[in-house]
Design a protein around this motif. Structure first.
Motif, short mmCIF file in Angstrom:
data_model
loop_
_atom_site.label_atom_id
_atom_site.label_comp_id
_atom_site.label_asym_id
_atom_site.label_seq_id
_atom_site.Cartn_x
_atom_site.Cartn_y
_atom_site.Cartn_z
N MET A 1 0.92 -1.01 0.00
CA MET A 1 -0.07 0.09 -0.08
C MET A 1 0.92 1.17 0.01
SD MET A 1 -3.26 1.04 -0.01
CE MET A 1 -3.94 2.49 0.18
N ILE A 2 0.68 2.11 -0.94
CA ILE A 2 1.45 3.20 -0.91
C ILE A 2 0.67 4.09 0.14
CG2 ILE A 2 2.35 5.09 -2.49
CD1 ILE A 2 1.95 3.03 -4.73
N LYS A 3 1.66 5.02 0.94
CA LYS A 3 0.94 6.22 1.64
C LYS A 3 1.13 7.38 0.96
CE LYS A 3 3.47 4.89 5.23
NZ LYS A 3 4.25 5.02 6.48
N ILE A 4 0.13 8.20 0.77
CA ILE A 4 0.15 9.41 0.17
C ILE A 4 0.13 10.72 0.84
CG2 ILE A 4 -1.00 10.93 -1.34
CD1 ILE A 4 -2.22 8.40 -2.73
N LYS A 5 1.35 11.28 1.08
CA LYS A 5 1.59 12.54 2.08
C LYS A 5 0.40 13.65 1.22
CE LYS A 5 5.88 12.63 3.48
NZ LYS A 5 6.88 13.26 3.88
N PRO A 6 -0.15 14.50 2.02
CA PRO A 6 -0.84 15.77 1.54
C PRO A 6 0.14 16.52 0.75
CG PRO A 6 -1.03 15.63 3.77
CD PRO A 6 -0.31 14.48 3.43
N VAL A 7 -0.03 17.41 -0.31
CA VAL A 7 0.78 18.10 -1.17
C VAL A 7 1.18 19.39 -0.26
CG1 VAL A 7 1.22 19.34 -3.17
CG2 VAL A 7 0.36 17.06 -3.21
N SER A 8 0.10 20.09 0.32
CA SER A 8 -0.04 21.40 0.83
C SER A 8 -0.13 21.15 2.54
CB SER A 8 -1.19 22.32 0.45
OG SER A 8 -2.44 21.43 0.42
N PRO A 9 0.40 21.99 3.13
CA PRO A 9 0.23 21.78 4.60
C PRO A 9 -0.81 22.05 5.22
CG PRO A 9 1.52 23.96 4.05
CD PRO A 9 0.99 23.12 2.81
N PRO A 10 -1.16 21.68 6.45
CA PRO A 10 -2.64 21.75 7.14
C PRO A 10 -2.84 23.29 7.24
CG PRO A 10 -1.21 20.40 8.37
CD PRO A 10 -0.21 20.79 7.38
N GLU A 11 -4.03 23.54 7.29
CA GLU A 11 -4.60 25.06 7.16
C GLU A 11 -3.71 25.82 8.03
OE1 GLU A 11 -6.58 27.58 5.19
OE2 GLU A 11 -6.83 25.43 4.88
N GLY A 12 -3.34 26.99 7.91
CA GLY A 12 -2.50 27.96 8.71
C GLY A 12 -1.45 27.45 9.41
N LYS A 13 -0.82 26.43 8.78
CA LYS A 13 0.44 25.94 9.02
C LYS A 13 1.58 26.17 8.08
CE LYS A 13 -0.78 23.04 13.09
NZ LYS A 13 -0.96 21.73 13.67
N ARG A 14 2.76 25.90 8.55
CA ARG A 14 3.96 25.72 7.64
C ARG A 14 4.12 24.48 7.34
NH1 ARG A 14 8.46 30.26 7.96
NH2 ARG A 14 8.48 29.74 5.79
N TYR A 15 5.09 24.03 6.46
CA TYR A 15 5.80 22.57 6.29
C TYR A 15 6.70 22.39 7.50
CZ TYR A 15 4.25 21.75 1.66
OH TYR A 15 3.48 21.42 0.49
N PRO A 16 6.99 21.18 7.95
CA PRO A 16 7.78 21.12 9.28
C PRO A 16 9.21 21.61 8.60
CG PRO A 16 6.97 19.05 8.38
CD PRO A 16 6.00 19.88 7.73
N ILE A 17 10.05 21.71 9.51
CA ILE A 17 11.50 22.38 9.13
C ILE A 17 12.28 21.26 8.23
CG2 ILE A 17 12.46 21.50 11.23
CD1 ILE A 17 13.33 24.94 9.76
#
Lengths: 169, 361
Positions: A1-17
């Protein structure tokens, strides 16, 4: 099973460092390509290769037993033609590529036979209707798919009857 | 004495001929590694059909077949091209590529009796500066090639290339300053020789050990300077067809093509010399090797060590290419000016301040 990561970060947050500095993700990606490379190289000399290439003239694809390739005319066990020149195949052919010239056997009890039986292979669409239409089971389609040539081929009776290259399955 | 003439010949005639020939031959190997490596990374096989005297040789002859095909192809020159610059551009990208390799040492000075043969074409005392001076010329080939062809895609490629190469040359130069501070020399052979020392008694004092950030910055800048993916915007085939060499055909195209690979080899040789210990075999300094196996075998082993490292970096170039996608243009500029430049400056600052704080000087 391929895990798919969301392309954009959660609302109001930035990508993790770890993702914003790219490097970690780049090294992960390079690990993935290296994994593929090593796996493919290691299994290349063995039987169960992981590369998906079929190296065509040396290897051929596995065809389904129902594959519709070049036509072949069949014979009775005694060596006579099965075809009775009823023209049902020619009649059913959607591309009108079958030409039959019937002739009668000298012995009237044996009926007709095709004097000429020609398939214009450049027009054939390999639909298999001729095989389905034949009441005598005289024509069938082989697994031969290599029909390239430098001339516009019309396969005549002798060619379609020749068993030499492709035995009946 | 005839042996004087022999040594002179080797130094002044043999090396300048052999090194470019080896480089151009190396293009074959580089293309082979690139195409077969790409194949295996992407779960396919890659070109393996071309035979030599009936032997498949795993596709090694494919680049030769391609080169021969290019040689006999029609040479097309656009009607409105600036013919002089159109002819000049491939040469201008090829010559600097070959010239820069001349100062990279591929072995320690070979001492045979009273003769000292430096294993590099020109043992310049400003080797590092020479490389920067000459490799900057390479951009002219690309810009002029793009401009002279009278094609909108070509000129876009050429302009992109000039902006990109100038931006990343700054980070590249600043990344080197750290190395200069650590090794206190611009003569490449000295830099390499000093990388044979040991840190804490076991760790080779390679550039990558004392300047890890410098190595990273330099490697990324080298990718950009050689127009490799992820920085291959000058030839971005999906956006501007083939960029600066769009209108080129036949041998002129193959010169651009070869120049790209020679540039890669130069960049690899440069990275190896500055950061990976050049011809140094770890834990085996030249003196110990000479004492045990003699000077000739030492030179052979060191050249082999240099070649192994060089081809490893070449492989990393290929590996990166088939892993990463291409940057967008604003991302490219953002990375160059807003990330690489401050990091390079910070690297210089740390490299110069830390020894004082620790009281090394």
């Amino acid at each position: 099973m391929i895990k798919i990561k969301p392309v954009s970060p959660p609302e109001g947050k930035r990508y993790p460092i770890s993702e914003r500095i790219y490097l970690v993700e780049i090294f992960k990606g390079m690990g993935l390509t290296l994994k593929h490379l090593v796996r493919n190289l290691v299994t290349y000399p063995t039987k169960n290769r992981t590369v998906v290439t079929i190296q065509y003239p040396d290897e051929t694809r596995e065809y389904s037993p129902r594959f519709r390739g070049r036509h072949r005319l069949k014979k009775n066990p005694d060596g006579s033609l099965r075809c009775v020149a009823c023209k049902l195949c020619a009649e059913n052919c959607p591309s009108h590529c079958i030409f039959i010239e019937p002739a009668a056997y000298p012995d009237p009890s044996m009926g007709n036979y095709p004097k000429r039986y020609e398939i214009n292979i450049t027009r054939c669409i390999f639909c298999g209707f001729c095989v389905e239409a034949c009441p005598k089971g005289a024509i069938e389609m082989t697994e031969v798919s290599e029909m390239a040539g430098s001339t516009r081929a019309v396969f005549d009776k002798d060619f379609l009857l020749a068993d030499g290259e492709e035995p009946a399955r | 004495m005839w042996i004087d003439y022999l040594v002179w010949t080797v130094q002044n005639l043999l090396f300048p001929v052999v090194v470019p020939v080896v480089l151009l031959t190396g293009v074959i190997l580089a293309v082979w590694i690139e195409r077969r490596g790409a194949g295996f990374i992407q779960d396919r096989v890659g070109p393996n059909r071309v035979t030599l005297f009936g032997f498949r040789n795993a596709g090694l002859m494919q680049p030769i077949a391609d080169a021969l095909k290019l040689l006999v192809k029609e040479e097309f020159i656009p009607e409105k091209a600036d013919r002089f610059l159109f002819f000049l551009a491939p040469t201008l990208s090829m010559i600097p590529a070959l010239l820069t390799f001349m100062v990279i040492p591929f072995g320690d000075v070979l001492v045979l009796g009273k003769y000292r043969i430096p294993l590099q074409v020109a043992d310049l005392n400003v080797g590092l500066l020479f490389i920067f001076a000459i490799s900057s010329l390479g951009v002219y080939g690309i810009v002029l090639g793009g401009w002279s062809a009278d094609n909108k895609y070509s000129i876009l490629g050429g302009l992109r290339s000039s902006a990109q190469m100038i931006s990343y040359e700054i980070s590249m130069g600043l990344a080197i300053i750290g190395i200069l501070i650590v090794f206190e020399s611009v003569r490449l052979n000295d830099i390499v020789r000093m990388q044979g020392d040991l840190l804490f008694g076991f760790l080779p004092r390679w550039g990558i050990v004392v300047q890890p950030l410098g190595f990273l910055l330099f490697f990324v800048a080298a990718l950009a300077e050689t127009n490799r993916i992820p920085f291959d915007l000058p030839e971005a085939e999906a956006e501007i067809v083939a960029g600066y060499h769009l209108e080129y055909s036949s041998f002129k195209f193959s010169m651009f093509f070869m120049a790209e690979y020679v540039n890669m080899m130069v960049a690899s040789g440069f990275i190896v010399s500055l950061f990976l210990g050049g011809w140094q075999i770890p834990w085996l300094p030249t003196e110990a090797l000479v004492a045990h196996v003699g000077p000739i075998l030492t030179a052979v082993l060191q050249v082999a060590a240099f070649a192994v490292k060089l081809w490893f970096i070449m492989w990393v170039f290929v590996w990166v290419r088939w892993t990463l996608p291409r940057f967008r243009y604003d991302q490219l500029m953002g990375l160059g000016w807003r990330v690489m430049l401050p990091l390079a400056l910070a690297n210089i600052f740390v490299t110069s301040v830390v020894p004082f704080v620790l009281g090394v000087y």
